[in-house]
Design an enzyme around this catalytic site. Structure first.
Site, mmCIF file in Angstrom:
data_model
loop_
_atom_site.group_PDB
_atom_site.id
_atom_site.type_symbol
_atom_site.label_atom_id
_atom_site.label_comp_id
_atom_site.label_asym_id
_atom_site.label_seq_id
_atom_site.Cartn_x
_atom_site.Cartn_y
_atom_site.Cartn_z
ATOM 1 N N ASP A 19 0.866 -1.173 0.000
ATOM 2 C CA ASP A 19 0.000 0.000 0.000
ATOM 3 C C ASP A 19 0.913 1.236 0.000
ATOM 4 O OD1 ASP A 19 -2.267 1.757 0.521
ATOM 5 O OD2 ASP A 19 -1.536 1.828 2.582
ATOM 6 N N ASP A 34 -2.024 -0.732 5.934
ATOM 7 C CA ASP A 34 -2.304 -0.236 7.287
ATOM 8 C C ASP A 34 -3.750 0.201 7.496
ATOM 9 O OD1 ASP A 34 -2.019 3.245 7.458
ATOM 10 O OD2 ASP A 34 -1.862 2.135 5.602
ATOM 11 N N ASP A 56 -7.365 -1.388 3.267
ATOM 12 C CA ASP A 56 -6.427 -2.468 2.919
ATOM 13 C C ASP A 56 -6.860 -3.816 3.504
ATOM 14 O OD1 ASP A 56 -4.612 -0.674 1.649
ATOM 15 O OD2 ASP A 56 -3.871 -0.078 3.618
#
Length: 599
Positions: free
Chosen positions: A324, A525, A529
Site C-alpha cells: 500500500d 495499514d 487495505d
C-alpha cells in the site's frame, strides 16, 4: 461514534471450558505430586478429560458422520488410550493443550467479528433526510432508499454512498481510498458512507442502500476471505492427516487380530497402545514445530508479530509482495515540501510561508496544519490574523499586517484572476504528485506551495531487499491518484503501479496476481487495505497506525512500523523451512529405526 464493545475473555464458552480443564489438571497434578490418594487425582484428571474433551470429541464424531477423520477425535482417542494404560496425567496434559488451542482460535474469531462491527460502526446510525416540502426528518441510515436526499452538516459522517447535488466541502475519505488528504467535494462528486465531512454543508442523493455501501462490502470481503484462509494448514499437517488414518487402521489391526486369535484382552490392548505411541507422528511434530516456534520468537525480536506457525511457514513461500502507499511506504501525514514565490513579486520564500501560515493558523484543515508546521519548523513568528474567514472547497482569507491574504485551491482561486505564472507552477507540481496551494495577496498570486506525503527513509531499501528475496518486482496498490502513486513508485523503485483503487479493486488485483501460481504478501495499514490483507496468501499490517480491522485481518503485524523487518522475517521463515526439511529427513529415519527395533 461510540467505541465498539470488545468480546470479554470469559464470555466465550470455549475459554470457560479450557480454563476449567486447566484448573482440574493442575489440581490433579498437585494431589498426585503431594502423594494424595490415587482415586482423588484420577477423579480430577478424568474431570479434566470431560470438561476439555467433550467439545472436540463431539466435533470429531460429527466429522465422522461426513466420512472425515478429524484430528480432534484422534486427540481424544490418544488421551483415552493413555489413560487406559495408566498414563492418565499425560492424557490430561494433551486435553489441556488442545482445549487451550481451541479457546485461542475462538477468541481470535470473536475479536475479528468485533473489528468488523467497528468498521460497520463508521457509518452513522441516523441521517437527516430532506422531505419534498423542504423539511427535515431524522431516519435510520439503514432505512435510506436510493434517490433519497440527505443533508450532511459540517463535522458529520456521511450516512450513505451517494453523489453531491448541492454544497461544497472537503471530505476525509482515507477509510475508503487511503488518500492522506481530504478531498474537495462539490456538485456531481461521489461520496462514501462512513467518510468524514469537513467544514462545509453537503446535500447528497443516495445511490446505494446501506447493505450495498462500500464500507459494508469491505466488512463482507474480510469475513469471507478470513473464513477461506482459516482452512489453511501446515504442509506437514496435511501429511499427518493421511498418516493418522493409516496409523489408526494399523492400531486397530494390532489390537483386534491377536484378540481374535485368543490372546488376552489386557495384552492385546497394551500392545496396541504401545504400537500407537511408537508409530505416532510425534517425532514428525517435534521436527516441525520447534523451528517454526523459534522463528516466531525471533521475528518478535525483530518487531514482527507472527500470529501462528502456519503464517510463519507461509511467509517463506512468498513469491511477490504488494505494498500500500499511504501509511505504509509513506508516513501518512502531509508535509510542505515546495515553496515557490512567483517572479515579479517582492516576496521571498520565508515571507511567503510566513504570510500563508499566519492566514492558515486559525484553520483546522490538514493542509493548513502542514503549512503552519513548516513555518514553526523554520522558527518564523506568525502575525495575528484579522477578519479570518474560511470557505469550504476554496480556502481561507485573512488580513495579515494590512495585507489581504488568500490561501486555497488553485481551481477555486485562479480562474477569476490573471494567474498564468501561478497556473504553470501549479501544473508542474501536480504532475509531480504534489497537492498545490495558491497564495494571493490583494487578489494577485504571489506564490504556490507544494504539499505531499513524505516517503519513509527505509522504503527504497525494503523494496530492493524484497526484490532480491523473491526475484520479482513488488507491486504498488493504492487508492491515491495516479500522479502521486507514480511519483512515489519512482522514488522507492517500484515499476508496477496500480492506482485509484477502491477496496474491492485491491482484492481483484491480488487475485489477478495469484492466478499465475504466485504467492502474494500484501502490506498495508488502513481499513481500505483489510480485504486485500485477508484475501492475500499472507497479509502484513503496519501496527503503528493500523486500524483494528486491519490488525485482525492480517497474518503478521509490523509492531514498530519498521519496513526493513518485512524482508528480514521472510528470510527468517525461509531459514526455518530449511531446518524443518532437514529435521523431517532425520525424523523419518528415526521413526523407521524405532519401528524396526520394536518388531
Amino acid at each position: 461514534m461510540a467505541p465498539v464493545r470488545r468480546t470479554r475473555l470469559l464470555a466465550l464458552p470455549e475459554v470457560r471450558w479450557a480454563a476449567a480443564a486447566l484448573v482440574l489438571f493442575l489440581a490433579g497434578l498437585a494431589v498426585q505430586l503431594l502423594g494424595g490418594p490415587s482415586w482423588f487425582w484420577w477423579a480430577l484428571y478424568l474431570a479434566c478429560y470431560v470438561t476439555g474433551g467433550w467439545e472436540p470429541a463431539l466435533a470429531g464424531l460429527k466429522a465422522l458422520r461426513e466420512k472425515t477423520l478429524d484430528v480432534d477425535l484422534l486427540m481424544v482417542a490418544a488421551a483415552v488410550g493413555a489413560a487406559s494404560i495408566g498414563q492418565v496425567m499425560d492424557g490430561g496434559l494433551l486435553i489441556v493443550i488442545f482445549a487451550t488451542s481451541g479457546a485461542l482460535e475462538a477468541l481470535a474469531t470473536a475479536r475479528t467479528e468485533d473489528a468488523v462491527r467497528g468498521l460497520l460502526g463508521l457509518a452513522p446510525d441516523t441521517a437527516t433526510r430532506l422531505t419534498g416540502d423542504g423539511g427535515e426528518e431524522s431516519v435510520q441510515a439503514a432505512d435510506l432508499e436510493v434517490e433519497d436526499l440527505i443533508l450532511v452538516r459540517p463535522g458529520e459522517r456521511i450516512a450513505a454512498d451517494g453523489a453531491v447535488v448541492a454544497g461544497a466541502s472537503e471530505v476525509d475519505q482515507a477509510t475508503i481510498t487511503g488518500e492522506p488528504l481530504p478531498v474537495d467535494k462539490t456538485t456531481g462528486d461521489e461520496v462514501f458512507a462512513g467518510t468524514l465531512n469537513g467544514t462545509g454543508s453537503l446535500r447528497v442523493r443516495v445511490n446505494r442502500r446501506a447493505e450495498d455501501s462500500v464500507v459494508a462490502r469491505i466488512a463482507t470481503m474480510v469475513e469471507q476471505a478470513s473464513q477461506t484462509k482459516a482452512k489453511t494448514q501446515l504442509f506437514i499437517e496435511k501429511i499427518e492427516q493421511r498418516y493418522s488414518v493409516g496409523m489408526v487402521a494399523a492400531t486397530i489391526a494390532v489390537f483386534v487380530i491377536p484378540l481374535l486369535l485368543g490372546e488376552a484382552l489386557q495384552e492385546s490392548l497394551l500392545r496396541a497402545m504401545t504400537f500407537m505411541i511408537v508409530a505416532s507422528p510425534c517425532a514428525v511434530v517435534l521436527a516441525t514445530m520447534p523451528p517454526l516456534l523459534a522463528a516466531i520468537a525471533n521475528a518478535g525480536r525483530h518487531g514482527v508479530l507472527v500470529k501462528s506457525a502456519v503464517v510463519m511457514e507461509q511467509l517463506g513461500t512468498t513469491t511477490r509482495v504488494a505494498f500500500d502507499k499511504t501509511g505504509t511506504l509513506t508516513h501518512g501525514t502531509p508535509e510542505l515540501t515546495e515553496i515557490r514565490p512567483l517572479r515579479g513579486t517582492r516576496f521571498t520564500e520565508e515571507q511567503l510561508l510566513r504570510l500563508a501560515a499566519a492566514a492558515e493558523h486559525p484553520s483546522e484543515h490538514p493542509l493548513a496544519a502542514a503549512i503552519v508546521r513548516a513555518a514553526r519548523h523554520r522558527g518564523l513568528d506568525l502575525p495575528s490574523a484579522d477578519e479570518f474567514s474560511a470557505r469550504p472547497g476554496r480556502g481561507v482569507a485573512a488580513l495579515i499586517e494590512d495585507h489581504f491574504i488568500q490561501v486555497g485551491s488553485p481551481a477555486a482561486l485562479l480562474p477569476t484572476i490573471d494567474g498564468t505564472a501561478a497556473t504553470a507552477a501549479v501544473e508542474e507540481l501536480q504532475q509531480r504528485g504534489h497537492t498545490a496551494v495558491v497564495v494571493l495577496c490583494e487578489y494577485r498570486p504571489i506564490g504556490v506551495l507544494g504539499i505531499t506525503d513524505q516517503v519513509r527513509a527505509e522504503s527504497a531499501p525494503t523494496v530492493a531487499a524484497v526484490t532480491r528475496l523473491t526475484g520479482a518486482d513488488p507491486v504498488l496498490l493504492t487508492g491515491d491518484n495516479a500522479a502521486a502513486a507514480v511519483r512515489l513508485a519512482q522514488q522507492v523503485g517500484i515499476t508496477d503501479v496500480r492506482a485509484e483503487l477502491l477496496p474491492d479493486d485491491k482484492v481483484t488485483a491480488v487475485r489477478e496476481l495469484e492466478t499465475d501460481e504466485q504467492r502474494v504478501a500484501v502490506v498495508g495499514d488502513g481499513i481500505n487495505d483489510a480485504p486485500a490483507l485477508a484475501a492475500a496468501h499472507t497479509g502484513i499490517a503496519m501496527g503503528g497506525a493500523g486500524s483494528d480491522l486491519t490488525l485482525q485481518a492480517a497474518d503478521a503485524i509490523v509492531v514498530r512500523d519498521d519496513l526493513t523487518a518485512i524482508p528480514a522475517v521472510i528470510a527468517l521463515s525461509r531459514r526455518a523451512r530449511r531446518v524443518v526439511i532437514a529435521n523431517l529427513i532425520i525424523a523419518a529415519t528415526s521413526e523407521e529405526e524405532q519401528c524396526f527395533n520394536w518388531e
